[in-house]
Design a protein around this motif. Structure first.
Motif, PDB file in Angstrom:
ATOM      1  N   MET A 158       0.837  -1.175   0.000  1.00 33.37           N
ATOM      2  CA  MET A 158       0.000   0.000   0.000  1.00 33.37           C
ATOM      3  C   MET A 158       0.890   1.249   0.000  1.00 33.37           C
ATOM      4  SD  MET A 158      -2.887   0.836   2.742  1.00 33.37           S
ATOM      5  CE  MET A 158      -4.133   1.980   2.425  1.00 33.37           C
ATOM      6  N   ALA A 159       0.722   2.083  -0.994  1.00 33.16           N
ATOM      7  CA  ALA A 159       1.560   3.268  -1.150  1.00 33.16           C
ATOM      8  C   ALA A 159       0.987   4.438  -0.339  1.00 33.16           C
ATOM      9  CB  ALA A 159       1.636   3.664  -2.612  1.00 33.16           C
ATOM     10  N   ILE A 160       1.889   5.179   0.250  1.00 35.75           N
ATOM     11  CA  ILE A 160       1.483   6.371   0.988  1.00 35.75           C
ATOM     12  C   ILE A 160       1.276   7.493  -0.009  1.00 35.75           C
ATOM     13  CG2 ILE A 160       2.205   8.064   2.703  1.00 35.75           C
ATOM     14  CD1 ILE A 160       3.893   5.872   3.989  1.00 35.75           C
ATOM     15  N   GLN A 161       0.133   8.123   0.094  1.00 38.40           N
ATOM     16  CA  GLN A 161      -0.177   9.200  -0.840  1.00 38.40           C
ATOM     17  C   GLN A 161       0.463  10.498  -0.354  1.00 38.40           C
ATOM     18  OE1 GLN A 161      -4.276   9.574  -1.773  1.00 38.40           O
ATOM     19  NE2 GLN A 161      -3.980  11.341  -3.096  1.00 38.40           N
ATOM     20  N   ARG A 162       1.246  11.106  -1.204  1.00 37.61           N
ATOM     21  CA  ARG A 162       1.927  12.362  -0.902  1.00 37.61           C
ATOM     22  C   ARG A 162       0.984  13.516  -1.216  1.00 37.61           C
ATOM     23  NH1 ARG A 162       6.782  14.838  -4.395  1.00 37.61           N
ATOM     24  NH2 ARG A 162       6.884  16.801  -3.289  1.00 37.61           N
ATOM     25  N   PRO A 163       0.911  14.526  -0.332  1.00 31.27           N
ATOM     26  CA  PRO A 163       0.049  15.680  -0.617  1.00 31.27           C
ATOM     27  C   PRO A 163       0.539  16.427  -1.859  1.00 31.27           C
ATOM     28  CG  PRO A 163       0.954  15.797   1.614  1.00 31.27           C
ATOM     29  CD  PRO A 163       1.570  14.635   0.950  1.00 31.27           C
ATOM     30  N   SER A 164      -0.358  17.098  -2.515  1.00 27.36           N
ATOM     31  CA  SER A 164      -0.005  17.840  -3.723  1.00 27.36           C
ATOM     32  C   SER A 164       0.841  19.061  -3.387  1.00 27.36           C
ATOM     33  CB  SER A 164      -1.266  18.273  -4.469  1.00 27.36           C
ATOM     34  OG  SER A 164      -1.949  19.266  -3.729  1.00 27.36           O
ATOM     35  N   ARG A 165       1.514  19.583  -4.389  1.00 24.14           N
ATOM     36  CA  ARG A 165       2.320  20.795  -4.248  1.00 24.14           C
ATOM     37  C   ARG A 165       1.463  21.937  -3.729  1.00 24.14           C
ATOM     38  NH1 ARG A 165       2.762  25.283  -7.315  1.00 24.14           N
ATOM     39  NH2 ARG A 165       4.727  26.398  -7.280  1.00 24.14           N
ATOM     40  N   ARG A 166       0.272  22.057  -4.287  1.00 25.68           N
ATOM     41  CA  ARG A 166      -0.652  23.121  -3.898  1.00 25.68           C
ATOM     42  C   ARG A 166      -1.014  23.021  -2.412  1.00 25.68           C
ATOM     43  NH1 ARG A 166      -5.395  25.739  -6.893  1.00 25.68           N
ATOM     44  NH2 ARG A 166      -6.634  26.530  -5.181  1.00 25.68           N
ATOM     45  N   THR A 167      -1.314  21.820  -1.947  1.00 24.73           N
ATOM     46  CA  THR A 167      -1.676  21.610  -0.540  1.00 24.73           C
ATOM     47  C   THR A 167      -0.511  21.960   0.375  1.00 24.73           C
ATOM     48  OG1 THR A 167      -3.164  19.813  -1.180  1.00 24.73           O
ATOM     49  CG2 THR A 167      -2.501  19.899   1.126  1.00 24.73           C
ATOM     50  N   ILE A 168       0.681  21.521  -0.001  1.00 28.03           N
ATOM     51  CA  ILE A 168       1.857  21.771   0.833  1.00 28.03           C
ATOM     52  C   ILE A 168       2.158  23.266   0.911  1.00 28.03           C
ATOM     53  CG2 ILE A 168       4.367  21.446   0.981  1.00 28.03           C
ATOM     54  CD1 ILE A 168       3.874  18.605  -0.127  1.00 28.03           C
ATOM     55  N   LEU A 169       2.195  23.944  -0.231  1.00 27.40           N
ATOM     56  CA  LEU A 169       2.519  25.376  -0.224  1.00 27.40           C
ATOM     57  C   LEU A 169       1.441  26.202   0.477  1.00 27.40           C
ATOM     58  CD1 LEU A 169       4.156  25.960  -3.715  1.00 27.40           C
ATOM     59  CD2 LEU A 169       5.238  26.086  -1.478  1.00 27.40           C
ATOM     60  N   SER A 170       0.178  25.878   0.250  1.00 29.44           N
ATOM     61  CA  SER A 170      -0.885  26.642   0.915  1.00 29.44           C
ATOM     62  C   SER A 170      -0.824  26.434   2.424  1.00 29.44           C
ATOM     63  CB  SER A 170      -2.262  26.274   0.366  1.00 29.44           C
ATOM     64  OG  SER A 170      -2.578  24.942   0.640  1.00 29.44           O
ATOM     65  N   SER A 171      -0.526  25.209   2.861  1.00 26.21           N
ATOM     66  CA  SER A 171      -0.394  24.942   4.300  1.00 26.21           C
ATOM     67  C   SER A 171       0.803  25.687   4.887  1.00 26.21           C
ATOM     68  CB  SER A 171      -0.247  23.447   4.559  1.00 26.21           C
ATOM     69  OG  SER A 171      -1.415  22.771   4.195  1.00 26.21           O
ATOM     70  N   LEU A 172       1.912  25.736   4.151  1.00 27.92           N
ATOM     71  CA  LEU A 172       3.100  26.452   4.636  1.00 27.92           C
ATOM     72  C   LEU A 172       2.858  27.954   4.735  1.00 27.92           C
ATOM     73  CD1 LEU A 172       6.011  24.621   2.788  1.00 27.92           C
ATOM     74  CD2 LEU A 172       5.717  24.829   5.259  1.00 27.92           C
ATOM     75  N   ILE A 173       2.213  28.527   3.726  1.00 20.53           N
ATOM     76  CA  ILE A 173       1.925  29.973   3.754  1.00 20.53           C
ATOM     77  C   ILE A 173       1.013  30.298   4.929  1.00 20.53           C
ATOM     78  CG2 ILE A 173       0.809  31.872   2.521  1.00 20.53           C
ATOM     79  CD1 ILE A 173       1.722  30.455  -0.095  1.00 20.53           C
ATOM     80  N   SER A 174      -0.032  29.501   5.073  1.00 26.63           N
ATOM     81  CA  SER A 174      -0.970  29.695   6.170  1.00 26.63           C
ATOM     82  C   SER A 174      -0.286  29.496   7.522  1.00 26.63           C
ATOM     83  CB  SER A 174      -2.139  28.722   6.004  1.00 26.63           C
ATOM     84  OG  SER A 174      -3.036  28.847   7.061  1.00 26.63           O
ATOM     85  N   LEU A 175       0.541  28.477   7.626  1.00 25.89           N
ATOM     86  CA  LEU A 175       1.251  28.178   8.866  1.00 25.89           C
ATOM     87  C   LEU A 175       2.186  29.320   9.268  1.00 25.89           C
ATOM     88  CD1 LEU A 175       1.664  25.995  11.008  1.00 25.89           C
ATOM     89  CD2 LEU A 175       3.432  25.014   9.556  1.00 25.89           C
TER      90      LEU A 175
END
Length: 165
Positions: free
Chosen positions: A1-18
């Motif tokens: 079972m492969a671990i699904q990596r979050p999308s670039r958009r999700t990661i960057l939006s979370s970082l900006i918000s964080l």
């Protein structure tokens, strides 16, 4: 079972918000318990969205007191104000991978992309237009008055020098 990596958009939006939420949290006073509790929940929510290596890099940069994300405007990183190398420009324009500035270590993204990454609702929440427009308007109204006042003073000084000679 492969671990699904979050999308670039999700990661960057979370970082900006964080970055924004952590800065706001640091500005709160110690007795603002309710506001701190609310912000801490939002911070925890954004931190859970990020993979551990990216979160570790974010924490190392934040410990130094800097933002872990920086927009690139006119091919200049706004974290360190150094031009982005040509090799990174093409990768940045493709918007396929998460890139790090070679100089300051911030995660970089194209500046026009901020609203797209966060979504319109979150963008307006983090960067309200009303405050910036009202400040710009008030500064624009006051600026001509200052210029005319300095011109009058300069004219008075010149006339005073002429009369003393």
């Amino acid at each position: 079972m492969a671990i699904q990596r979050p999308s670039r958009r999700t990661i960057l939006s979370s970082l900006i918000s964080l970055n924004f939420l952590e800065s706001e949290y640091a500005l709160l006073r110690p007795r603002q318990y309710e506001a701190k509790k609310k912000l801490q929940k939002e911070i925890d929510r954004d931190r859970k969205k990020l993979p551990h290596p990216i979160l570790g890099h974010h924490d190392r940069i934040r410990v130094k007191g800097r933002s872990s994300t920086s927009p690139v405007i006119n091919w200049v990183c706004r974290g360190c104000f150094i031009a982005v190398p040509v090799g990174l420009r093409s990768a940045l324009a493709q918007k396929e991978d998460i890139l790090i500035c070679e100089n300051c270590g911030s995660y970089i993204y194209i500046g026009d992309e901020t609203e797209d990454l966060l979504g319109k609702k979150k963008f307006k929440e983090l960067f309200p237009e009303d405050e910036t427009e009202s400040k710009k308007g008030s500064l624009a109204k006051k600026a001509p008055a200052k210029k005319t006042a300095t011109k009058k003073v300069a004219v008075k000084k010149r006339t005073a020098k002429k009369t003393t000679k």
